[in-house]
Structure formats: C-alpha cells, structure tokens
Design an enzyme around this catalytic site. Structure first.
Site, mmCIF file in Angstrom:
data_model
loop_
_atom_site.group_PDB
_atom_site.id
_atom_site.type_symbol
_atom_site.label_atom_id
_atom_site.label_comp_id
_atom_site.label_asym_id
_atom_site.label_seq_id
_atom_site.Cartn_x
_atom_site.Cartn_y
_atom_site.Cartn_z
ATOM 1 N N GLY A 118 0.777 -1.244 0.000
ATOM 2 C CA GLY A 118 0.000 0.000 0.000
ATOM 3 C C GLY A 118 0.798 1.277 0.000
ATOM 4 O O GLY A 118 0.229 2.363 0.058
ATOM 5 N N ARG B 56 2.728 -1.691 -6.017
ATOM 6 C CA ARG B 56 2.859 -0.424 -6.727
ATOM 7 C C ARG B 56 4.216 0.228 -6.500
ATOM 8 O O ARG B 56 4.819 0.754 -7.444
ATOM 9 C CB ARG B 56 1.755 0.521 -6.232
ATOM 10 C CG ARG B 56 1.684 1.834 -6.968
ATOM 11 C CD ARG B 56 0.759 2.833 -6.256
ATOM 12 N NE ARG B 56 -0.379 2.212 -5.653
ATOM 13 C CZ ARG B 56 -1.617 2.178 -6.184
ATOM 14 N NH1 ARG B 56 -1.847 2.758 -7.326
ATOM 15 N NH2 ARG B 56 -2.607 1.590 -5.550
ATOM 16 N N CYS C 1 -15.619 4.147 -26.797
ATOM 17 C CA CYS C 1 -16.940 4.763 -26.917
ATOM 18 C C CYS C 1 -17.491 5.059 -25.546
ATOM 19 O O CYS C 1 -18.403 4.381 -25.064
ATOM 20 C CB CYS C 1 -17.860 3.827 -27.688
ATOM 21 S SG CYS C 1 -17.248 3.616 -29.334
HETATM 22 N N1 LLP Z 1 -1.140 -7.020 -0.209
HETATM 23 C C1 LLP Z 1 -2.457 -7.177 -0.278
HETATM 24 C C2 LLP Z 1 -3.115 -8.168 0.581
HETATM 25 C C3 LLP Z 1 -3.204 -6.415 -1.185
HETATM 26 O O1 LLP Z 1 -4.520 -6.576 -1.246
HETATM 27 C C4 LLP Z 1 -2.546 -5.480 -2.011
HETATM 28 C C5 LLP Z 1 -3.283 -4.669 -2.972
HETATM 29 C C6 LLP Z 1 -1.162 -5.365 -1.900
HETATM 30 C C7 LLP Z 1 -0.485 -6.143 -0.983
HETATM 31 C C8 LLP Z 1 -0.357 -4.435 -2.765
HETATM 32 O O2 LLP Z 1 -0.700 -3.100 -2.616
HETATM 33 P P1 LLP Z 1 0.203 -1.964 -3.312
HETATM 34 O O3 LLP Z 1 1.527 -1.967 -2.595
HETATM 35 O O4 LLP Z 1 0.367 -2.325 -4.728
HETATM 36 O O5 LLP Z 1 -0.570 -0.714 -3.122
HETATM 37 N N2 LLP Z 1 -6.242 -1.419 -8.396
HETATM 38 C C9 LLP Z 1 -5.906 -0.444 -7.385
HETATM 39 C C10 LLP Z 1 -5.073 -1.042 -6.294
HETATM 40 C C11 LLP Z 1 -5.707 -2.259 -5.641
HETATM 41 C C12 LLP Z 1 -4.806 -2.861 -4.597
HETATM 42 C C13 LLP Z 1 -5.337 -4.155 -4.138
HETATM 43 N N3 LLP Z 1 -4.531 -4.802 -3.157
HETATM 44 C C14 LLP Z 1 -5.206 0.736 -8.037
HETATM 45 O O6 LLP Z 1 -5.054 0.736 -9.243
HETATM 46 O O7 LLP Z 1 -4.816 1.689 -7.361
#
Ligand code: LLP
Length: 463
Positions: free
Chosen positions: A278, A323, A391
C-alpha cells in the site's frame, strides 16, 4: 487518487469552467525524476529515451500503445526493498500490480518473495520457477481448486480470509496429508487516507476478519484447533497509495495486541506478522513517497516498541509492496490521433489507447502527467485532456495537463508511472487489443508480454 491537486491550469484562465487554473511554471519538456523510471532521459534530438533507446525507435519497432518497463529500475527497486528490510524480514512483491514470467524471474534473482491472489497468478509464478515456499497466496474467496493447487505446490503461506476458508484449507491439507502454514488476515479498523475502493482496513468491507467484535480472535481459536493448519502469523493490509505512516502504526499496534491476546489465551507466540502493501508512489510532482529504508525503519521501530511493551519477542515482519516497486518503472507510449480544440474550454487530445490500458483515471479519479515524447517543443502551453479511443466519454487518460500548442497527430505522448495496475487491469473493451509490455535494460528492448491480436480475440469467441 494521487494526493496531488489538479494541476495548475490553462492559458486562458478567464474562459475556463473551473476558473482556478494558472499557466504551468515548469518547462514542458522537463522530466521530473520523481515520476519517471530511473533511466528515462531526453536525447540530443529531444526524444524521450529509456535505457538509452529513443521512444521514436521503440514505437517503430513495437508499435503503440505500449508499456515500456525499465528493468534496470525494477531490479534496483527490488534490491532497495530487500536491503532496507534485511535478513530478518521478508519482502513479498504483490503480483496483482503487474505479473509476467519475466517479472517472476527478476524477483527470484533479486531475492524477493511473491504474493499471488488468484490461480492465474499462482500458475504464472510456478511456471516461471518461483520456489513455492516463497509464495504467499491471498484472496477473499479462493476456490477449493485454487487452494488444492497451492497446497499441492507447497506454497509458503496461505492467508486465510474467512471462517469458511479456515475449514476449506484444513480439509485440503488433511486430504493431502500435509500441514499448511497459514496466516489470518485481520481488519484492524483503520481509515486509510486513500480512495474508498482501495482502502481495506475499515470494518465495513469484504476483506479479512475484524479485530473489533472478536472475529479475528475466534479465527485464531478455530485455526489452532485444526491439525492441517500451522498458524504462523497475522496479516493486515490497510489499503493502497498511502503516504501517511500513521495508519501502519495503528495497524501494527492492533496486530501486536492480538498476538498478546493469543499468547494469553493459548500460550502460543505467533512468530510472524505481515503488514501488507500500500505504499504510495509519485504520479505527479506533488506526491512525496517515502523511501524503502525509511519505511523499513519506521515499521521495525513500531513493531519492536509494541512488542516490548506487550512482553513479546519481536516477530518476523513481512511487507507486500506492489505499486511501490513496479509503478514508477514503466510508462505508456501513445500516438496522438486527433487534436480537437474546444473554444473556451480545453483541447481534447485523442490517443490510440485509453481506458482499456489505463482504467485508473476513470475508476479512481487517478491523476497522471503526460509529456510530448517524440520531440521537444518551445510552443506555448495549452491545457489538454488526453482521452482514449473508446466509446465512452469517461475514457480519460489524463484529466488535466499542459502540452505544447503545436501538438499534432503522429506525435508520441508518454504517460509515466503506469507500471502498476494498468496492464494488470487492462481490458478488451470495444475489442481493444491489450498493449504489449516491453522490458528495456541497458540498451536492449524485448517484449515480455506481447500485444494481443485480433486472432487472439477471435480464438476465444467460439462462434
Ligand atoms: N497485499 C495485499 C493483501 C493487497 O490486497 C494489495 C493490494 C497489496 C499487498 C499491494 O498493494 P500496493 O503496494 O500495490 O498498493 N487497483 C488499485 C489497487 C488495488 C490494490 C489491491 N490490493 C489501483 O489501481 O490503485
């Protein structure tokens, strides 16, 4: 969704609907290193380059739209996370951000573990040779078939997300005659400061078992009774694109409290905690992400302090950045098709991709920047909206940006920080062909995910 406010706006402030735009202070040809992959520069002809290769050449060879992923940067970020957390902690790359066989190999080589959240991601990980012991399997509704595949493969941990799943995993483990290491995902009741759809630790949502009301404690009770499960720890993920460490602090404190309760009730000290992913990245110059070593230090201190005060040995920590590793390492390259000035409003610039390769703007109001990539220009800045070819009027790639007023069809535009959740959330809307991902490393470019073809589309449509 990025923290950045809407960009300082257009030339003709008096005629613009929202009225609070001013001309951009910065040089439109300049590249803010915060939002671009590490090896991105401009060459003497003004073209953007990555790994020393000009995008003009890359576009000729690989076409547009396309994602260009800076492998050098990706590997450097993996190492930065691994080194920051050291040998006493584990870094799991969250594959949902972007996963391919090449990525799995890079992770393996750089010493990272992998978090997968579906049978498809698990299959990719195993196929590319990630040792199963280094895989964590997530998801709020894993099917029994997925669970069986994971247990059979010997994944290092399954993160349990419901009471049903506790029984399902135990059952599969019994059938296969193994003891499956598991963690329990808890919701800690934190309001993460991010978009509602990507906040996951407040109580009113689908993930995890709540600490409040005792669901999490009950899950521990049930898991400890089942021979097929080896409960190794507690997992918490509070959301995504978060800059403020306060949420992690509360989360760590509450998870440690649960560890203390578990010790008091069962006489068991669970050896691990996972604080999820996150961590935010810079989509625009207004975003100020933390470096991995700062994050590691902050999390380590919080957990150590809380454990000391609870009289617990410090558990092994793991984190799951997705991310923060892949996001900044890629940009999307588009070709301009039309330039449509709307008198008194703004200029709509249509590119050859759109919401099928980046749904984030439409879905989360995400903010991106964009630059003219095939050349530089000294022309006046004009306020643009970069839109796709779908579209749908919500098919926006970059809501507000400035580009040079001499922009013309055939110019190439690059949108930075599209490495995470763009290709992985890409769709075939309007029967769009999903773009390739091209990895670039020290002057060499190679396709790691090829462009979809009409044949691919028709092959699925069995008539
Ligand atoms: N661990 C778990 C259990 C998760 O559910 C997630 C992301 C992560 C790690 C990784 O999170 P990150 O470090 O990538 O923020 N589609 C959305 C993001 C959804 C994230 C879902 N879970 C977007 O485009 O911002």
């Amino acid at each position: 969704m990025s923290r950045s406010a809407h960009p300082a706006g257009p030339r003709h402030a008096d005629v613009l609907p929202e009225g609070h735009y001013s001309a951009p202070a910065e040089d439109l040809n300049a590249l803010d290193p915060k939002v671009w992959a590490r090896t991105v520069r401009r060459d003497e002809d003004g073209a953007l380059t990555v790994g020393g290769l000009p995008v003009t050449r890359l576009a000729e060879e690989f076409g547009t739209p396309a994602f260009f992923l800076d492998e050098t940067d990706f590997r450097a970020r993996c190492r930065a996370w691994r080194d920051a957390f050291g040998a006493d902690a584990d870094v799991f790359y969250a594959g949902k951000a972007f996963l391919s066989r090449a990525v799995v190999r890079w992770l393996h080589e750089e010493g990272l573990n992998l978090d997968v959240c579906s049978g498809g991601e698990l299959a990719t990980a195993l196929d590319a040779g990630m040792p199963a012991a280094r895989i964590a399997f997530h998801g709020n509704n894993k099917t029994t078939a997925e669970i069986r595949r994971a247990v059979e493969a010997g994944v290092g941990r399954i993160v349990l997300d419901s009471f049903e799943e506790i029984v399902r995993v135990a059952h599969v483990a019994d059938e296969l005659g193994v003891r499956q290491p598991v963690q329990i995902r808890v919701t800690v009741g934190v309001e993460a400061h991010t978009h509602e759809f990507i906040a996951t630790a407040h109580e009113d949502q689908k993930f995890g078992l709540a600490l409040a009301g005792g669901q999490a404690a009950e899950a521990v009770r049930r898991a400890l009774k089942l021979d097929g499960l080896e409960l190794i720890g507690i997992h918490s993920h509070i959301g995504s694109q978060i800059f403020d460490m306060a949420g992690f602090e509360v989360s760590a404190r509450r998870v440690v409290q649960l560890l203390a309760e578990v010790r008091d009730e069962h006489g068991v000290e669970l050896p691990e905690i996972d604080l999820g992913g996150g961590l935010g990245i810079a989509y625009t110059s207004d975003d100020d992400p933390r470096e991995p070593h700062e994050i590691a230090k902050a999390l380590g201190e919080i957990v150590t302090r809380e454990c000391e005060s609870a009289g617990l040995a410090t558990p092994r920590i793991s984190v799951e950045p997705g991310r923060a590793i892949v996001g900044p390492t890629a940009f999307t390259l588009y070709e301009v098709g039309t330039v449509k000035p709307l008198e008194g409003l703004r200029t709509y610039v249509s590119v050859d991709g759109g919401m099928s390769d980046n749904i984030r703007t439409a879905l989360y109001d995400a903010e991106y920047t964009v630059t003219l990539a095939s050349r530089t220009s000294d022309a006046e800045p004009m306020l643009v909206r970069v839109v796709g070819k779908h579209c749908e009027s919500g098919d926006i790639v970059v809501r507000d940006a400035f580009l040079p007023a001499d922009l013309a069809p055939g110019d190439l535009l690059a949108v930075p920080a599209t490495g995470a959740y763009c290709r992985s959330m890409a769709s075939n809307y309007n029967h769009a062909l999903r773009p390739p991902v091209v990895a670039v490393d020290e002057g060499a470019a190679r396709v790691v995910v090829r462009r979809e073809t009409e044949e691919d589309l028709l092959r699925l449509d069995v008539g």
